[in-house]
Design an enzyme around this catalytic site. Sequence first.
Site, PDB file in Angstrom:
ATOM      1  N   ASP A  86       0.797  -1.230   0.000  1.00 28.48           N
ATOM      2  CA  ASP A  86       0.000   0.000   0.000  1.00 28.48           C
ATOM      3  C   ASP A  86       0.833   1.285   0.000  1.00 28.48           C
ATOM      4  O   ASP A  86       0.331   2.343  -0.348  1.00 28.48           O
ATOM      5  CB  ASP A  86      -0.944   0.020   1.217  1.00 28.48           C
ATOM      6  CG  ASP A  86      -0.216  -0.192   2.538  1.00 28.48           C
ATOM      7  OD1 ASP A  86       1.021  -0.289   2.530  1.00 28.48           O
ATOM      8  OD2 ASP A  86      -0.887  -0.266   3.590  1.00 28.48           O
ATOM      9  N   HIS A  87       2.094   1.201   0.386  1.00 29.70           N
ATOM     10  CA  HIS A  87       2.915   2.419   0.491  1.00 29.70           C
ATOM     11  C   HIS A  87       3.645   2.741  -0.821  1.00 29.70           C
ATOM     12  O   HIS A  87       3.533   3.834  -1.355  1.00 29.70           O
ATOM     13  CB  HIS A  87       3.962   2.257   1.596  1.00 29.70           C
ATOM     14  CG  HIS A  87       3.439   2.430   2.985  1.00 29.70           C
ATOM     15  ND1 HIS A  87       2.495   1.608   3.528  1.00 29.70           N
ATOM     16  CD2 HIS A  87       3.751   3.326   3.947  1.00 29.70           C
ATOM     17  CE1 HIS A  87       2.246   1.999   4.772  1.00 29.70           C
ATOM     18  NE2 HIS A  87       2.995   3.037   5.046  1.00 29.70           N
ATOM     19  N   ASP A 101       4.093  -1.112  11.376  1.00 27.15           N
ATOM     20  CA  ASP A 101       3.648   0.219  10.987  1.00 27.15           C
ATOM     21  C   ASP A 101       3.069   0.883  12.232  1.00 27.15           C
ATOM     22  O   ASP A 101       2.308   0.249  12.978  1.00 27.15           O
ATOM     23  CB  ASP A 101       2.576   0.146   9.895  1.00 27.15           C
ATOM     24  CG  ASP A 101       2.296   1.528   9.347  1.00 27.15           C
ATOM     25  OD1 ASP A 101       2.826   1.871   8.278  1.00 27.15           O
ATOM     26  OD2 ASP A 101       1.558   2.284  10.010  1.00 27.15           O
ATOM     27  N   ARG A 141      -0.386  12.923  10.076  1.00 27.08           N
ATOM     28  CA  ARG A 141       0.909  13.535  10.389  1.00 27.08           C
ATOM     29  C   ARG A 141       1.139  14.742   9.501  1.00 27.08           C
ATOM     30  O   ARG A 141       0.921  14.660   8.292  1.00 27.08           O
ATOM     31  CB  ARG A 141       2.045  12.527  10.149  1.00 27.08           C
ATOM     32  CG  ARG A 141       2.050  11.461  11.200  1.00 27.08           C
ATOM     33  CD  ARG A 141       3.181  10.473  11.055  1.00 27.08           C
ATOM     34  NE  ARG A 141       3.100   9.592  12.203  1.00 27.08           N
ATOM     35  CZ  ARG A 141       3.497   8.339  12.227  1.00 27.08           C
ATOM     36  NH1 ARG A 141       4.051   7.802  11.156  1.00 27.08           N
ATOM     37  NH2 ARG A 141       3.386   7.618  13.320  1.00 27.08           N
ATOM     38  N   SER A 196       7.034   7.354  12.768  1.00 29.81           N
ATOM     39  CA  SER A 196       6.910   6.048  12.125  1.00 29.81           C
ATOM     40  C   SER A 196       7.640   4.934  12.867  1.00 29.81           C
ATOM     41  O   SER A 196       8.520   5.173  13.688  1.00 29.81           O
ATOM     42  CB  SER A 196       7.455   6.187  10.704  1.00 29.81           C
ATOM     43  OG  SER A 196       8.078   5.026  10.284  1.00 29.81           O
ATOM     44  N   ARG A 232       9.435   2.824  11.187  1.00 30.11           N
ATOM     45  CA  ARG A 232      10.462   2.365  10.242  1.00 30.11           C
ATOM     46  C   ARG A 232      11.788   2.083  10.951  1.00 30.11           C
ATOM     47  O   ARG A 232      12.367   2.957  11.575  1.00 30.11           O
ATOM     48  CB  ARG A 232      10.633   3.385   9.108  1.00 30.11           C
ATOM     49  CG  ARG A 232      11.108   4.743   9.530  1.00 30.11           C
ATOM     50  CD  ARG A 232      11.033   5.749   8.395  1.00 30.11           C
ATOM     51  NE  ARG A 232       9.651   6.135   8.132  1.00 30.11           N
ATOM     52  CZ  ARG A 232       9.264   7.322   7.676  1.00 30.11           C
ATOM     53  NH1 ARG A 232      10.148   8.236   7.369  1.00 30.11           N
ATOM     54  NH2 ARG A 232       7.992   7.596   7.485  1.00 30.11           N
TER      55      ARG A 232
HETATM   56  C1  MIC Z   1       4.187   6.441   8.168  1.00 32.29           C
HETATM   57  O1  MIC Z   1       3.036   6.788   8.278  1.00 32.29           O
HETATM   58  O2  MIC Z   1       5.151   7.164   8.477  1.00 32.29           O
HETATM   59  C2  MIC Z   1       4.460   5.066   7.659  1.00 32.29           C
HETATM   60  C3  MIC Z   1       5.041   5.224   6.341  1.00 32.29           C
HETATM   61  O3  MIC Z   1       3.268   4.348   7.521  1.00 32.29           O
HETATM   62  C4  MIC Z   1       5.365   4.390   8.652  1.00 32.29           C
HETATM   63  C5  MIC Z   1       6.017   3.208   8.160  1.00 32.29           C
HETATM   64  C6  MIC Z   1       7.175   3.510   7.289  1.00 32.29           C
HETATM   65  O4  MIC Z   1       7.992   4.358   7.609  1.00 32.29           O
HETATM   66  O5  MIC Z   1       7.296   2.831   6.296  1.00 32.29           O
HETATM   67  C7  MIC Z   1       4.773   4.099  10.000  1.00 32.29           C
HETATM   68  O6  MIC Z   1       3.939   4.832  10.414  1.00 32.29           O
HETATM   69  O7  MIC Z   1       5.240   3.202  10.698  1.00 32.29           O
HETATM   70 FE1  SF4 Z   2      -0.043   4.837   5.085  1.00 31.80          FE
HETATM   71 FE2  SF4 Z   2       1.313   5.525   7.272  1.00 31.80          FE
HETATM   72 FE3  SF4 Z   2      -0.144   7.316   5.915  1.00 31.80          FE
HETATM   73 FE4  SF4 Z   2      -1.343   5.438   7.268  1.00 31.80          FE
HETATM   74  S1  SF4 Z   2      -0.045   7.047   8.123  1.00 31.80           S
HETATM   75  S2  SF4 Z   2      -1.846   6.092   5.197  1.00 31.80           S
HETATM   76  S3  SF4 Z   2       0.026   3.704   6.994  1.00 31.80           S
HETATM   77  S4  SF4 Z   2       1.674   6.249   5.208  1.00 31.80           S
END
Ligand code: MIC
Ligand code: SF4
Length: 647
Positions: A64-65, A119, A379, A535, A537
Amino acid sequence: MSKTLAEKILKKHLVQGEMKAGEEIAIHIDYTLTQDSTGTMAYLQFESMGVPRVKTKKSLAYIDHNMLQSGFENADDHKYIETVAKKYGIYFSRPGNGICHQVNLERFGNPGATLLGSDSHTPTGGGIGMIAIGAGGLDVAVAMAGGAYYIPMPRILGVELVGKLPFCVSAKDVILETLRILGVKGGVGKIVEYFGEGVAALSVPERATITNMGAELGATTSIFPSDGVTRAFLAAQGRESDYQPLEADTDAAYDEVITINLSKLEPMAAMPHSPDNVKKVRDIGHIKVDQVCIGSCTNSSYLDLMRVAAILKGKSIADDISLVISPGSKQVMNMLAENGALSDMISAGARILECACGPCIGMGQAPRSNAVSVRTFNRNFYGRSGTSSADVYLVSPETAAATALQGVLSDPRDIGIGADTLAIDMPQKFMINDNLIAPPDGNGETEVVRGPNIRPFPLGKTLTETVSGDVLLKMDDNITTDHIMPSGASLLPYRSNIPHLSDFCLKPVDETFPARAKEKGGGFLVAGHNYGQGSSREHAALVPLYLGVRGVIAKSFARIHMANLTNSGILPLVFTDESTYDQIDLGDALVIRDAIGKVDGKTKFTVENATKGFEFEVRLDVSDRLKGVLKDGGLLNHTKKQGKDHG
Ligand code: MIC
Ligand code: SF4
C-alpha cells in the site's frame, strides 16, 4: 480484581512478567501485519531466522505504500514480498486492495486478539477491540516466528467519552482534541482506553480514526470496547462469528482519567508542523488553501467518504484548488462506485487516486512551494508532504470537503450543509470480495524472487570494551523518523537498499550529516526530547547503524524508535541531568570506558566528554534481556547466539 479492558486482553496473552507499570512483560501475538515499506526488511529478517512457516494465527502482508512504479525497484519489492509470503504461510494483500489498516479492520480485525504490525498506525485495530501495537520489522519477524513480543507494561489512561457529537463534528475532532490536551508525548508509556456512554454512538471506523491517531500521542496503543456496534460491523462484513463482547469492569481502576464531552466539540485543525498544534477551525480563520487531500488510514472509510461525497454533491470545488481523494480500500471504492458517490466526487472536480497511502507518505501530490495543504491524514511533520516550504493542516473529512468547496479553510458548519446531508447509515452489508487477497501455498515450495533492489541488511557488532566517537549531530526536541530517514517518492523505492538510503540520513536536519558520518566512520548522536517520534520504520535505526552510529544520547525517546535502536545494537542513552545537553557540542569526542561492565551494571553510568574534559551521567533504561541484546550487537545476533548457547 477488577480490570480495564486492556489489562484483560494483555492478561490473556501474557507469556512472561508481571503486569506492573514499567516492568517488562512478554505477550503472545495472534496476528501480524506488514506493509511494503517496512515489509521487505521484516521478511529478510524473518528468512534469516530459518523458520519454515509462520506460527501466528494469521499473518498478512499488505502492499500500500510504495505504489509509484517509476522504476523497477518498487515492483521488485512487491514480487519479493508476494513470493516470500506465499512460501512462508502469509496472506498477501495485492496492490489495489487498500491501505493495510483499513483492510485489516474490514476483513481481519478480531476483538480480544493481539496484533503486531510493522507500521506505527497498527493501533487502528483498537477500534474493533484488539490490542494492536506498532513495532519495528524485526519484532514483527520474531512474532511471525512464534516469539513473544516484549514491552514495558504500559500505564492505562482512561478517556471517558460523554455526550454525542454535534452536526459536522466527527471522530477526527475527538482525537485532535485529545492531542490538544495531551500533546505528542502525552501517551508515551500508556495505553489509551476509551469508555463511557459516548462510545455507543461511534461506529467502528470512527473509533478506528481515534485509535489510529493514538500513535501521534506516542501511546503504546489505544482501544475501544467491543459492543453491539462492533457486532453489527462484523456482521456487515460477514464475520459475525468473530464477535465477542468486551469491556472494562465497571469499577476498573485507570492510572489516570480524562473526560471529553463530545457534545461540546467543534471542528478542529492541527496546524503546521505538529499533530498536537491544535486549534478550532473558526479560530484559525479563512486562510487561503491550495490543496485538499482526503484519505489515509485515518479517514478513508466508507462512512468518511460518503460524508465527503454528500457535501460535494451537485457543487464544484473552488477555482484554484486541487482536491485529491484516495479511498482506503477496494471495498470502499467499489461501494462508492456502485452507489454513485464516486460520481458525485468526480463531478465536483476531485482527482481520484488509487486505494493506497499516496500523498500521506509523500508518494505523489507534493504541494507547490509555500502552499497550504489541508489533509485528513495523521501527520503534518515538517517536509513529509514532499515540499518543505508547504504548510500542512490536519482536519476531519467534513472540514476538508467544506474547504475544497470554499477555497479557504472552512468550518463545515458555516457553509449551509443541509441537516440530513450527513445522516449516513452504516451499511447492513458491505461488499465482500477478497479476490485481491492471495492465500499462501500449501507446501512452502514457492521460489522467492529477489530482484537487484533487494540488498542485505546491516548487522550490529558485539559491544566493545570502549565505545567512542565524535558527536556527529546535535538535534532539538521532537525529531521525527521523517527527519532521520526521509520517505517520499524518491526514497521509498530503496527501503530494501540501506547503502543507498545512507546518503539521505538526517539530511532534513543537516545536509552535511551523511558525509560527516562517513568521513568519521561513525560516532554519537545527541538529541532533545521525544527523539524518533512518528513512524515505526527501523530504517531510522538501520541506516545510522550502517553509518557507524554507536549510541544516541537524548533527553527522551519515542517508544518504537528506542526499541528499534536497541534491536540494532545502538545504545539508547538518556541524560540524567538535562542541562548536560547544553554542554555538549557538535564534534566533541565522547568515550564510554568499560562499556560492557557498564551496560551490565547499574542503570546509570558515566560518559566522558574528552574534548571538554568532563564526565556526565546517562541512564540506560532497558531490561536485563535488552542489555543482552545490546551486548550481542542487536536482536538478530542475540537470538542466534542464544540458539547456539542452548543448542
Ligand atoms: C508512516 O506513516 O510514516 C508510515 C510510512 O506508515 C510508517 C512506516 C514507514 O515508515 O514505512 C509508520 O507509520 O510506521
Ligand atoms: Fe499509510 Fe502511514 Fe499514511 Fe497510514 S499514516 S496512510 S500507513 S503512510
